[in-house]
Design an enzyme around this catalytic site. Sequence first.
Site, PDB file in Angstrom:
ATOM      1  N   HIS A  40       0.816  -1.211   0.000  1.00 16.76           N
ATOM      2  CA  HIS A  40       0.000   0.000   0.000  1.00 16.76           C
ATOM      3  C   HIS A  40       0.851   1.263   0.000  1.00 16.76           C
ATOM      4  O   HIS A  40       0.367   2.333  -0.363  1.00 16.76           O
ATOM      5  CB  HIS A  40      -0.964  -0.013   1.187  1.00 16.76           C
ATOM      6  CG  HIS A  40      -2.137  -0.909   0.980  1.00 16.76           C
ATOM      7  ND1 HIS A  40      -3.402  -0.615   1.451  1.00 16.76           N
ATOM      8  CD2 HIS A  40      -2.251  -2.094   0.331  1.00 16.76           C
ATOM      9  CE1 HIS A  40      -4.233  -1.581   1.104  1.00 16.76           C
ATOM     10  NE2 HIS A  40      -3.555  -2.495   0.434  1.00 16.76           N
TER      11      HIS A  40
ATOM     12  N   HIS B  75      -2.214 -12.532  -2.241  1.00 16.55           N
ATOM     13  CA  HIS B  75      -3.310 -13.214  -1.548  1.00 16.55           C
ATOM     14  C   HIS B  75      -2.980 -14.668  -1.214  1.00 16.55           C
ATOM     15  O   HIS B  75      -3.855 -15.397  -0.747  1.00 16.55           O
ATOM     16  CB  HIS B  75      -4.591 -13.107  -2.374  1.00 16.55           C
ATOM     17  CG  HIS B  75      -5.115 -11.713  -2.443  1.00 16.55           C
ATOM     18  ND1 HIS B  75      -6.233 -11.358  -3.173  1.00 16.55           N
ATOM     19  CD2 HIS B  75      -4.675 -10.555  -1.872  1.00 16.55           C
ATOM     20  CE1 HIS B  75      -6.444 -10.063  -3.052  1.00 16.55           C
ATOM     21  NE2 HIS B  75      -5.501  -9.555  -2.273  1.00 16.55           N
TER      22      HIS B  75
END
Length: 721
Positions: A90, A253
């Site tokens: 991020h 993920h």
Amino acid sequence: MSENKCPMHHSAGGTTNRDWWPKQLRLDILHQHSSLSNPMGDDFNYAEAFKSLDLAAVKQDLLALMTDSQDWWPADFGHYGPLFIRMAWHSAGTYRTGDGRGGAGSGNQRFAPLNSWPDNVSLDKARRLIWPIKQKYGNKISWADLIILTGNVALESMGFKTLGFAGGRVDIWEPEADIYWGAEDKWLDDKRYSGERDLEDPLAAVQMGLIYVNPEGPNGDPDPFAAAVDIRETFARMAMNDEETVALIAGGHTFGKTHGAGDAALVGPEPEAASIEQQGLGWKSSYKSGKGGDAISSGLEVTWTSTPTQWSNNFFENLFGYEWELTKSPAGAHQWIPKNGAGKGVIPDAHDASKRHVPAMLTTDLALIFDPDYEKISRRLFENPDEFAEIFAKAWYKLTHRDMGPCTRYLGPEVPAEEFLWQDPIPAVDHPLVDEQDVTDLKLKIIGSGLTISEVVSTAWASASTYRGSDMRGGANGARIRLAPQKDWPVNQPEQLAKVLKVLESIQSEFNKSGKKISLADLIVLAGCVGIDQAARNAGVEVTIPFTPGRMDATQAQTDVESFAVLEPVADGFRNYHPTQFSVSAEELLVDRAQLLTLTAPEMTVLIGGLRVLDTNADQSKTGVLTARPEFLTNDFFVNLLDMGTTWKPTSKAEDRFEGVDRVSGQPKWTASRVDLIFGSNSQLRALAEVYASSDAQLRFIDDFIAAWTKVMNLDRFDLR
């Protein structure tokens, strides 16, 4: 003391100039990150400090932290790795190619608005977890570098082999005021779209406060096909192709989980709005313990794999291994689980070893098998796990290093030997540099070439002014102005450019036959310096224009045409180039370009004045050339702009072109653009223009112009810093 007698009323936030005049030109973005806000001092050299860092020791401390779960914020599955990967992702993932802004290069995740974006819930905790390590090593490692290094170590600690790590990111010490994150005034709003689904430039996220896309689907609609459209657009805007996109999503993920244990309404305000006693932390939850198994971040409650703290192929195994049906998390968010109760007990609980769960997926995960192009890539990577690991490693490295500029800025023992096309490679200097006598001889050749002052100055400016301080791309080094796509940009006047380059290449070829060499990149800059020298001499002033050789010429094979296309100016106020009418004014676009060139308001001002009298407009028009003696380096632009004997009136419906007429006779005198007139209209810019318009300002003007010119010519000369 009663409130009405308090001497500090300003602390309550009085009315500002922008409250009164919301459209006032934002010049403050040109004066960010100065020594006034930086505690390190002008003599601090971060590159030198980083070189003294024991990187292996830092990594060892980070490795120990991964499984050192803290009671105040327990680690999911006993491992902080997934949280730290998200922190690094991020940080880097805000980068967008449109203007090169965002990214991990400055440690901006510590400041508003990023520290309080809805997509960054709980990353305040991640940064607090690594604070003891930052504290231990102090100024030898920046927050920006530590955040990315922590993500790398997290991957390595869970069995993944990364491609490498480069240090060199320098921290900022205040929020960035220049980055346009969108026009929305509510979190997760999406006013940035128009038409069918046209995302506003230069934005690269679908909603205010998100890094990329809404994991539930566009605007929360759980449609994997529509989600694929958003994914492809947003990832492309941060320089990722379909293959890299699939690998990044699947690789990221493979680890960890999302958090949606309860009602998101029970989560308190973000860090910037939180109470003072929370000490910079935010999102305090009143749902049960508010942490561990009770944590709420995105509102989704998804664990993708049975190996959430170990690199594996299980994400693809689960994605392809089940049929999926829509459900909702405990917080009410759309997510997907296997149909018909399949997958029971496959997934471990993050905090209770006695509990097991079914696999779950996000709408954006299912897009990787619903979209036909993504499905082909996903299936290939599923069936070829070694290829998957290789592509993810390269994509992760690109993600976390994309905004660092050329490899010459990379620091540390873990920098990969391989150089990638996205790094805009330039050959290393492979010959002795020209000396003072060589430069003198070359100057004489340029003077005798028949090229005009305007032509050589325009070409040098076009070459150097592609630089973006945001991601340190562009600039004169590499001489890419002679290559596609830059040679064909209308702003660069392709016909004139080809003429100038042909002459300079002839001079270069002849000189290089002597046994010495000069690159075309150096010669283009030198020719511009010669033009300024001649223009100053025309004005009766002898000057010395600094010139430092050392640039090299890139090849077309080293130049990604599509990647460089985003550097093309849609407008350039320095060359009075405004081919398209935008909702943003020409003067705002000028200031934006000046900020990307790392210019101050005085530097921007003096460059405009000089470039105008040197007759460098992109269309060779006389708009803003407020002088009767072009190619003389004088302060005429400012003198004539501020002449009260001239009145101005718009000549276009859009009020972007103007005519200056004699106040008494009404006779036309000049034409100008909004960019020109703003230096007489805006009070701050007028104050600067008045300095250069004064009768004693000619020498100051020339000195300041040369200093600003030299700065732009050397913006990408990282070897000189």
